[in-house]
Write a protein that holds these residues in place. Sequence first.
Motif, short mmCIF file in Angstrom:
data_model
loop_
_atom_site.label_atom_id
_atom_site.label_comp_id
_atom_site.label_asym_id
_atom_site.label_seq_id
_atom_site.Cartn_x
_atom_site.Cartn_y
_atom_site.Cartn_z
N GLU A 148 0.84 -1.21 0.00
CA GLU A 148 0.00 0.00 0.00
C GLU A 148 0.87 1.26 0.00
OE1 GLU A 148 -2.98 0.42 -0.74
OE2 GLU A 148 -4.14 -1.32 -0.12
N HIS A 149 1.97 1.25 0.77
CA HIS A 149 2.89 2.39 0.76
C HIS A 149 3.38 2.63 -0.68
CE1 HIS A 149 3.23 3.16 5.02
NE2 HIS A 149 3.85 2.03 5.31
N ALA A 150 3.82 1.57 -1.34
CA ALA A 150 4.35 1.68 -2.70
C ALA A 150 3.27 2.13 -3.68
CB ALA A 150 4.95 0.35 -3.14
N THR A 151 2.05 1.65 -3.47
CA THR A 151 0.96 2.02 -4.37
C THR A 151 0.59 3.48 -4.21
OG1 THR A 151 0.15 -0.26 -4.37
CG2 THR A 151 -1.41 1.43 -5.03
N VAL A 152 0.56 3.97 -2.98
CA VAL A 152 0.30 5.40 -2.75
C VAL A 152 1.36 6.23 -3.47
CG1 VAL A 152 0.30 7.21 -0.98
CG2 VAL A 152 -1.00 5.10 -0.60
N TYR A 153 2.60 5.83 -3.34
CA TYR A 153 3.68 6.53 -4.03
C TYR A 153 3.47 6.48 -5.55
CZ TYR A 153 8.36 7.63 -5.76
OH TYR A 153 9.42 8.18 -6.41
N GLY A 154 3.16 5.30 -6.05
CA GLY A 154 2.97 5.11 -7.49
C GLY A 154 1.84 5.95 -8.05
N ALA B 201 -9.32 13.52 -17.83
CA ALA B 201 -10.34 12.47 -17.84
C ALA B 201 -10.00 11.35 -16.86
CB ALA B 201 -10.50 11.91 -19.26
N ARG B 202 -8.72 11.02 -16.70
CA ARG B 202 -8.32 9.95 -15.79
C ARG B 202 -7.81 10.46 -14.46
NH1 ARG B 202 -7.45 4.51 -18.54
NH2 ARG B 202 -8.51 3.89 -16.67
N ALA B 203 -7.62 11.78 -14.36
CA ALA B 203 -7.08 12.35 -13.12
C ALA B 203 -8.00 12.11 -11.94
CB ALA B 203 -6.81 13.84 -13.29
N THR B 204 -9.30 12.20 -12.16
CA THR B 204 -10.25 11.95 -11.07
C THR B 204 -10.15 10.51 -10.60
OG1 THR B 204 -11.74 13.65 -11.88
CG2 THR B 204 -12.69 11.98 -10.42
N GLU B 205 -10.04 9.58 -11.53
CA GLU B 205 -9.90 8.17 -11.18
C GLU B 205 -8.60 7.93 -10.41
OE1 GLU B 205 -10.11 3.85 -13.46
OE2 GLU B 205 -10.14 5.68 -14.65
N ALA B 206 -7.53 8.57 -10.84
CA ALA B 206 -6.25 8.42 -10.14
C ALA B 206 -6.33 9.01 -8.73
CB ALA B 206 -5.14 9.10 -10.94
N ARG B 207 -6.97 10.15 -8.59
CA ARG B 207 -7.11 10.80 -7.28
C ARG B 207 -7.95 9.93 -6.34
NH1 ARG B 207 -7.36 15.36 -9.22
NH2 ARG B 207 -9.54 15.33 -9.82
N GLU B 208 -9.05 9.37 -6.86
CA GLU B 208 -9.90 8.51 -6.03
C GLU B 208 -9.14 7.26 -5.60
OE1 GLU B 208 -13.32 7.89 -8.51
OE2 GLU B 208 -14.18 9.86 -8.01
N ALA B 209 -8.37 6.67 -6.52
CA ALA B 209 -7.58 5.49 -6.17
C ALA B 209 -6.51 5.84 -5.13
CB ALA B 209 -6.94 4.90 -7.42
N ASP C 151 -6.59 8.23 -2.90
CA ASP C 151 -7.25 8.43 -1.60
C ASP C 151 -7.67 7.09 -0.99
OD1 ASP C 151 -6.91 11.15 -1.93
OD2 ASP C 151 -9.00 11.53 -2.52
N ALA C 152 -8.20 6.19 -1.81
CA ALA C 152 -8.61 4.88 -1.31
C ALA C 152 -7.41 4.09 -0.78
CB ALA C 152 -9.32 4.10 -2.41
N HIS C 153 -6.29 4.18 -1.48
CA HIS C 153 -5.10 3.46 -1.02
C HIS C 153 -4.50 4.09 0.23
CE1 HIS C 153 -4.97 0.36 -3.96
NE2 HIS C 153 -5.14 1.23 -4.93
N ARG C 154 -4.61 5.40 0.37
CA ARG C 154 -4.16 6.02 1.62
C ARG C 154 -5.00 5.52 2.79
NH1 ARG C 154 -4.43 12.10 0.92
NH2 ARG C 154 -3.83 12.02 3.10
N ALA C 155 -6.31 5.43 2.58
CA ALA C 155 -7.19 4.93 3.65
C ALA C 155 -6.89 3.47 3.96
CB ALA C 155 -8.65 5.11 3.23
N ARG C 156 -6.69 2.66 2.93
CA ARG C 156 -6.40 1.24 3.15
C ARG C 156 -5.02 1.08 3.79
NH1 ARG C 156 -9.11 -3.05 2.92
NH2 ARG C 156 -10.73 -2.33 1.53
N VAL D 7 -10.59 -4.96 -9.25
CA VAL D 7 -11.51 -4.12 -10.02
C VAL D 7 -10.75 -2.93 -10.61
CG1 VAL D 7 -13.50 -2.56 -9.82
CG2 VAL D 7 -13.60 -4.85 -8.83
N ARG D 8 -9.90 -2.31 -9.82
CA ARG D 8 -9.14 -1.17 -10.34
C ARG D 8 -8.17 -1.61 -11.45
NH1 ARG D 8 -8.47 0.29 -4.87
NH2 ARG D 8 -9.98 1.86 -4.29
N ALA D 9 -7.57 -2.78 -11.29
CA ALA D 9 -6.66 -3.28 -12.33
C ALA D 9 -7.41 -3.44 -13.65
CB ALA D 9 -6.04 -4.61 -11.90
#
Length: 165
Positions: A25-31, A42-50, A52-57, A130-132
């Motif tokens: 999760e640390h690496a994914t937040v960085y990524g 168009a994809r920035a919102t999806e990236a931002r939501e992901a 935020d979700a990874h920071r919470a997880r 699902v995100r993948a």
Amino acid sequence: MTRTSRSGGAPREVVAAAQAALAAEHATVYGYGVVGGRVDDARATEAREAHDAHRARRDAMSRAVRDLGTEPEAAAAAYTLPFPVPDEAAAVRLAAELESRLAAVYADLVRAATGGLRGEAAAGLREAAVRAVRWSGGSVAFPGLAERAAQAGPGGSPGGPSQRA
């Protein structure tokens, strides 16, 4: 006999799998910081939501590791990316790769854990899978289980597509 962590609480295998999920999760937040800087609006919102979700997880996994009686591993200052990310196409591939790798780590935690932690790991596996799919446009038969996905044929199920006459 089940080996336990130094704290005498949770089995070492569970602690190791939980720490691996936290590290992933640390690496994914960085990524996702890299992904967000390379994708269009168009994809920035999806990236931002992901992100935020990874920071919470990540925070939830940190608490889970503490609940297992172990000090959570800290995030690194930086992470090596699996490939160069010079443009949007590479950023989208990176997001899909991050999620696929995360699914595999959560699959390991599902195997090791029990109870509520296992349920959280299953939720993490599902969300990453699902995100993948969203980022890559395709899926595998057994997300997070590379040994099973390799056995799946082109139709996505073991043995390939059904043969109908």
